[in-house]
Design an enzyme around this catalytic site. Structure first.
Site, PDB file in Angstrom:
ATOM      1  N   ARG A   5       9.931   0.520  -9.922  1.00 15.33           N
ATOM      2  CA  ARG A   5      10.952  -0.780  -9.538  1.00 15.33           C
ATOM      3  C   ARG A   5      10.733  -1.639 -10.695  1.00 15.33           C
ATOM      4  O   ARG A   5      11.026  -3.090 -10.612  1.00 15.33           O
ATOM      5  CB  ARG A   5      10.745  -1.339  -8.212  1.00 15.33           C
ATOM      6  CG  ARG A   5      10.802  -0.411  -7.166  1.00 15.33           C
ATOM      7  CD  ARG A   5      12.453   0.257  -7.151  1.00 15.33           C
ATOM      8  NE  ARG A   5      12.548   1.380  -6.215  1.00 15.33           N
ATOM      9  CZ  ARG A   5      12.338   2.558  -6.250  1.00 15.33           C
ATOM     10  NH1 ARG A   5      11.957   3.118  -7.472  1.00 15.33           N
ATOM     11  NH2 ARG A   5      12.586   3.519  -5.448  1.00 15.33           N
ATOM     12  N   SER A  21      17.029  -1.991   0.625  1.00 12.02           N
ATOM     13  CA  SER A  21      15.754  -1.825   1.161  1.00 12.02           C
ATOM     14  C   SER A  21      15.281  -3.310   0.622  1.00 12.02           C
ATOM     15  O   SER A  21      15.531  -3.734  -0.575  1.00 12.02           O
ATOM     16  CB  SER A  21      14.792  -0.735   0.397  1.00 12.02           C
ATOM     17  OG  SER A  21      13.581  -0.998   0.749  1.00 12.02           O
ATOM     18  N   GLU A  53      11.423  -6.316  -3.141  1.00 11.53           N
ATOM     19  CA  GLU A  53      12.353  -5.534  -4.177  1.00 11.53           C
ATOM     20  C   GLU A  53      13.604  -6.203  -4.434  1.00 11.53           C
ATOM     21  O   GLU A  53      13.959  -6.051  -5.674  1.00 11.53           O
ATOM     22  CB  GLU A  53      12.498  -4.082  -3.573  1.00 11.53           C
ATOM     23  CG  GLU A  53      13.283  -3.132  -4.392  1.00 11.53           C
ATOM     24  CD  GLU A  53      13.419  -1.846  -3.679  1.00 11.53           C
ATOM     25  OE1 GLU A  53      14.622  -1.105  -3.803  1.00 11.53           O
ATOM     26  OE2 GLU A  53      12.460  -1.172  -3.314  1.00 11.53           O
TER      27      GLU A  53
END
EC number: 1.3.1.98
Length: 304
Positions: free
Chosen positions: A176, A226, A296
């Site tokens: 990420r 998410s 995230e």
């Protein structure tokens, strides 16, 4: 505040109808929340994009890039300066085993076009709601695959409007993350190296991943997907669920009762509601398990 002189200068290089003043960003994010953008620009060409980037640099204006707002929370105070939207830069083409996609193209669409050409490598992306630009920035991934596995290179602009080609190694793709978290590049397009595949097997995998997404994720409500990165050795959703937070609510924001890793906008949530719930989840999980969940989702903009 944008002066008439600044606006007149912008109109010299970008169509007037592509310049929106005090644009509500809730109209451009998956969460359906966020304050106003001073200037919201929607270039149709790379030339207009480069002009806008140079103009922001030369006039010392803050510049924020926006794809489709799928992994983003914009604070209720909005964003100062220029927000550069890539919603009209969505072309996707195939050259042999390579797929080239502009920054504003949906990565889901890229995976479908790869399938249409019997090319394998982007199946994992068939359920990711973001754009190519966003996918490159965060090395998006799902169900065991990630952008890093098939991205060959990217074409970008510097803040001065200079064109560069960035190799796979220079992209520094990790979990990420990528070089874009520390280098102020503006992504124009990504080039993916794919392999010949069996169309039936590609379709089978994409159908399976789509079914998993539709049955396990709360797609019926606006959300940013998410919310938290996966902590090493754990699953964020499981930690949140085991903390008794499923269904927890602040204002119109709620920890999804379908998947604890999602925070959904169930009724006119503000960004303040959403961010407050993120913080509450972090504090509760850390208190119970000693693990600090790292978001995230990207949070930008000013407080109201």
């Amino acid at each position: 505040m944008m002066t008439e002189q600044l606006l007149a200068g912008l109109y010299e290089g970008i169509a007037k109808e592509a310049v929106l003043i005090n644009e509500p960003l809730k109209n451009h994010t998956y969460t359906k929340m966020g304050g106003l953008a001073d200037l919201f620009l929607i270039p149709s060409t790379y030339e207009e994009t480069a002009f806008a980037v140079r103009y922001a640099y030369e006039h010392d204006l803050p510049l924020t890039m926006l794809g489709n707002g799928s992994n983003l929370v914009v604070r209720d105070g909005g964003i100062r300066g220029i927000v550069l939207s890539f919603e009209k830069l969505t072309d996707i083409s195939v050259e042999g085993h390579e797929l080239i996609a502009q920054s504003g193209a949906a990565i889901i669409q890229a995976s479908r076009i790869a399938y249409d050409h019997a090319l394998s490598g982007l199946e994992f992306a068939c359920g990711i709601p973001g754009t190519i630009g966003g996918a490159l920035i965060m090395n998006a991934g799902a169900y065991g695959g990630e952008v890093k596995d098939c991205l060959h290179s990217a074409t970008v602009l510097t803040r001065k409007g200079e064109l560069l080609n960035i190799s796979h190694e220079e992209l520094e793709l990790g979990y990420r993350t990528s070089c874009f978290s520390k280098k102020e590049y503006i992504i124009l397009e990504g080039r993916f190296s794919l392999t010949e595949g069996d169309p039936a097997l590609i379709k089978e995998m994409m159908d399976d991943l789509t079914h998993k997404r539709e049955t396990k994720q709360p797609l019926e409500y606006p959300s940013c997907g998410s919310v938290f990165k996966r902590p090493e050795g754990y699953f964020a959703g499981k930690l949140i669920q085991d903390s008794g937070l499923q269904g927890a609510r602040i204002g119109g924001a709620e920890v999804s009762q379908k998947h604890a890793g999602f925070i959904v906008n169930i009724k006119d949530a503000t960004a303040t509601d959403y961010i407050s719930l993120i913080r509450h989840v972090q504090e509760t999980v850390q208190e119970k398990f000693g693990i600090l969940l790292e978001p995230e989702v990207k949070i930008i903009g000013e407080e109201a």
